[in-house]
Design an enzyme around this catalytic site. Structure first.
Site, mmCIF file in Angstrom:
data_model
loop_
_atom_site.group_PDB
_atom_site.id
_atom_site.type_symbol
_atom_site.label_atom_id
_atom_site.label_comp_id
_atom_site.label_asym_id
_atom_site.label_seq_id
_atom_site.Cartn_x
_atom_site.Cartn_y
_atom_site.Cartn_z
ATOM 1 N N ASP A 113 0.757 -1.242 -0.142
ATOM 2 C CA ASP A 113 0.229 -0.034 0.007
ATOM 3 C C ASP A 113 1.013 1.226 0.097
ATOM 4 O O ASP A 113 2.025 1.212 0.060
ATOM 5 C CB ASP A 113 -1.371 -0.100 0.948
ATOM 6 C CG ASP A 113 -2.502 0.761 1.443
ATOM 7 O OD1 ASP A 113 -2.413 1.646 0.095
ATOM 8 O OD2 ASP A 113 -2.919 -0.058 1.337
ATOM 9 N N GLU B 281 -10.270 2.484 -4.989
ATOM 10 C CA GLU B 281 -9.485 4.014 -4.356
ATOM 11 C C GLU B 281 -8.445 4.372 -5.443
ATOM 12 O O GLU B 281 -7.904 5.337 -4.521
ATOM 13 C CB GLU B 281 -9.790 3.653 -2.871
ATOM 14 C CG GLU B 281 -10.203 3.694 -2.210
ATOM 15 C CD GLU B 281 -10.205 3.599 -0.723
ATOM 16 O OE1 GLU B 281 -10.760 4.060 0.585
ATOM 17 O OE2 GLU B 281 -8.864 2.548 -0.405
ATOM 18 N N HIS C 265 -2.837 2.893 -4.544
ATOM 19 C CA HIS C 265 -2.009 2.635 -3.938
ATOM 20 C C HIS C 265 -1.100 2.425 -3.547
ATOM 21 O O HIS C 265 -0.391 1.060 -3.323
ATOM 22 C CB HIS C 265 -3.093 1.343 -3.029
ATOM 23 C CG HIS C 265 -4.229 1.672 -2.107
ATOM 24 N ND1 HIS C 265 -4.492 2.818 -1.186
ATOM 25 C CD2 HIS C 265 -6.263 1.265 -3.135
ATOM 26 C CE1 HIS C 265 -5.908 2.925 -0.326
ATOM 27 N NE2 HIS C 265 -6.478 2.227 -2.470
#
Ligand code: ACM
Length: 516
Positions: free
Chosen positions: A177, A313, A250
């Site tokens: 991440d 995301e 990410h």
């Protein structure tokens, strides 16, 4: 009466009898053939932990009533197209001895955990019973984010063992991440030498202003040997490890190590705060090839069918701003950034498929058109999972409302700092992973369900236990039981006994509400 056995998750069918089976130094653990041996070895290991008796393990079926026999109808697991095996097992404890039998070797691992629970409560005097059991869902997973906070091999193995104790069978490791990259990739050594370390961490809640940071570096990654140990430790318990490389968003830590993979040539630094980074992979050919190389190395270390490729995301701001990316979009014939992300994901899913594996991603991968051979993990609710199942894709239901255990479990006034949300024990228990809007035909695409432990606000293993338990016990019931077997008060009753077992394993529980 049967509730007094306090098995968690509850079993499908149980009757008790007046026999008592004594585990003694005379007891042997028999495996009917070599494929039952791993479960026999595991059982003997647990018996030694609980009773200190080191029982001999034998292959064969010539048992006496003082022995334990593990046997299977089929000596080899038969895998479905998703890498799962039927887990049906039967446990009989009566005057003829203790006999655990299963359709396939995989089922023995589930029965061993039930025996372990009985041993934990009754020690060497196991109560007579007959159990027939099988799970409702094949995918019963739990996710652990080892990027935001790194958890060492020992903690991960303890987490896997406790998951196995609840007859869960998938542990999803979120390995990468913005805040840290946690596995070695030979082709790209800076992923560990640079991307595995951040210089600081935001203090308190991400939304607090002014934002302040500590100046303590946070770092860590698993060596290949440690990863092999983790995979092996899980396999010894009939648990699959699902590795995740989250892309194209990410990726700030990776872009710090290899700025050429980004869209701005900037070296942003491994992220010290939580929230979503704007840094996103450049979808050009060389970055895509690099990601394929990474996935190849991941597939070498992680043998299970599924590989998680993220997809959540991914802010498209840098794609909007970059002339190179806009040209790439035109070249690929993508008419929106969402479609471009879909092309990216489709390329990765195809790559994974070309190696005989399956890719799964978070539900955002539906947005620009779902890749033909991708499965979906539905987290922003169940809608993505429903849409994918209706399109004939396999799905895992992981809606944050019921399965995110980084959420508060009680009042934020009295609970330690959390990310937000509220997922109570009861909510976790009541969850039904099969939406009513799916037809029986479509429902077959729901492989199961998964609980999530994101670790922005979980800095150590004690706090990980606190956020995981007792909710994971409730989740395991939701994943295992038939839908009509919902009885929250009975669950709470069983939890009084089960909590003691968990404490014996050194696991710290959050308080269990005593009333509904
Ligand atoms: C997620 O919670 N971003 C999958």
């Amino acid at each position: 009466m049967e509730n007094s056995f306090a098995i968690v998750p509850d079993v499908k069918k149980i009757t008790s009898n007046s026999s008592v089976f004594s585990v003694s130094s005379q007891t042997k653990v028999f495996a009917d053939n070599s494929s039952s041996l791993p479960a026999a070895i595991l059982l003997a290991h647990y018996i030694q932990n609980i009773t200190t008796l080191a029982l001999p393990i034998r292959e064969g079926e010539s048992v006496t009533p003082q022995d334990i026999l593990l046997s299977t109808e089929n000596s080899e697991n038969v895998l479905d197209q998703n890498g799962f095996t039927d887990e049906t097992y039967t446990l009989s404890i009566d005057d003829s001895g203790c006999h655990l039998s299963a359709l396939y070797p995989m089922g023995l691992f589930r029965g061993v955990q039930v025996l372990r629970q009985l041993l934990s409560t009754h020690s060497t005097n196991l109560p007579g019973c007959h159990i027939e059991d099988s799970p409702r869902f094949r995918w019963r997973g739990v996710h652990l984010d080892v990027s935001r906070h790194f958890f060492d091999e020992e903690t991960v193995c303890r987490f896997i063992d406790a998951a196995a104790y609840h007859r869960l069978n998938v542990v999803h490791l979120h390995l990468t991440d913005d805040q840290g990259w946690r596995m070695p990739i030979d082709a790209f050594p800076r992923l560990t030498s640079v991307a595995s370390k951040r210089e600081c961490t935001v203090l308190g809640h991400q939304h607090t202003r002014p934002r302040t940071y500590n100046d303590q570096p946070h770092e860590g990654f698993y060596t290949k040997e440690q990863i092999q140990n983790i995979v092996e430790f899980a396999a010894q318990r009939g648990v699959h490890i699902l590795p995740e490389i989250d892309m194209p968003g990410h990726m700030q830590a990776a872009i710090t190590a290899y700025p050429e993979w980004g869209c701005t040539q900037e070296k942003p630094g491994v992220r010290c705060s939580w929230g979503i980074s704007q840094h996103i992979l450049n979808p050009n050919e060389s970055t895509m090839k690099a990601m394929e190389t990474i996935l190849d190395e991941v597939m070498e270390l992680f043998p299970w069918t599924f590989i998680h490729i993220g997809g959540d995301e991914a802010h498209k701001y840098q794609w909007d701003e970059s002339r190179e990316v806009q040209e790439r979009m035109a070249e690929l014939g993508a008419t929106s950034e969402e479609e471009l992300q879909s092309r990216f994901i489709a390329r990765m899913a195809n790559h994974v498929a070309s190696r005989g594996r399956k890719a799964i991603g978070w539900d955002e991968i539906l947005e620009g058109g779902l890749a033909e051979n991708a499965s979906v993990m539905s987290w922003r609710g169940e809608e993505g999972g429903i849409e994918a199942a209706k399109k004939g894709h396999d799905v895992v239901m992981a809606p944050m409302q019921s399965t995110y255990f980084d959420h508060y479990q009680g009042s934020p006034e009295t609970e330690p700092l959390g990310i937000g949300g509220l997922t109570t024990l009861e909510k976790a228990y009541m969850y039904n992973p099969l939406p009513q809007s799916l037809s029986p035909e479509e429902s077959r695409f729901v492989m199961g369900t998964q609980a999530q432990l994101w670790t922005e606000y979980i800095p150590n293993s004690n706090h990980l236990d606190y956020m995981t338990y007792p909710r994971l016990c409730a989740f395991a019931e939701a994943a295992w039981r038939e839908s009509e077997k919902v009885d929250y008060p009975a669950f709470l009753e069983r939890m009084q006994i089960h909590k003691k077992r968990m404490e014996e394993l050194g696991i710290q529980f959050a308080p269990i509400p005593t009333t509904t």
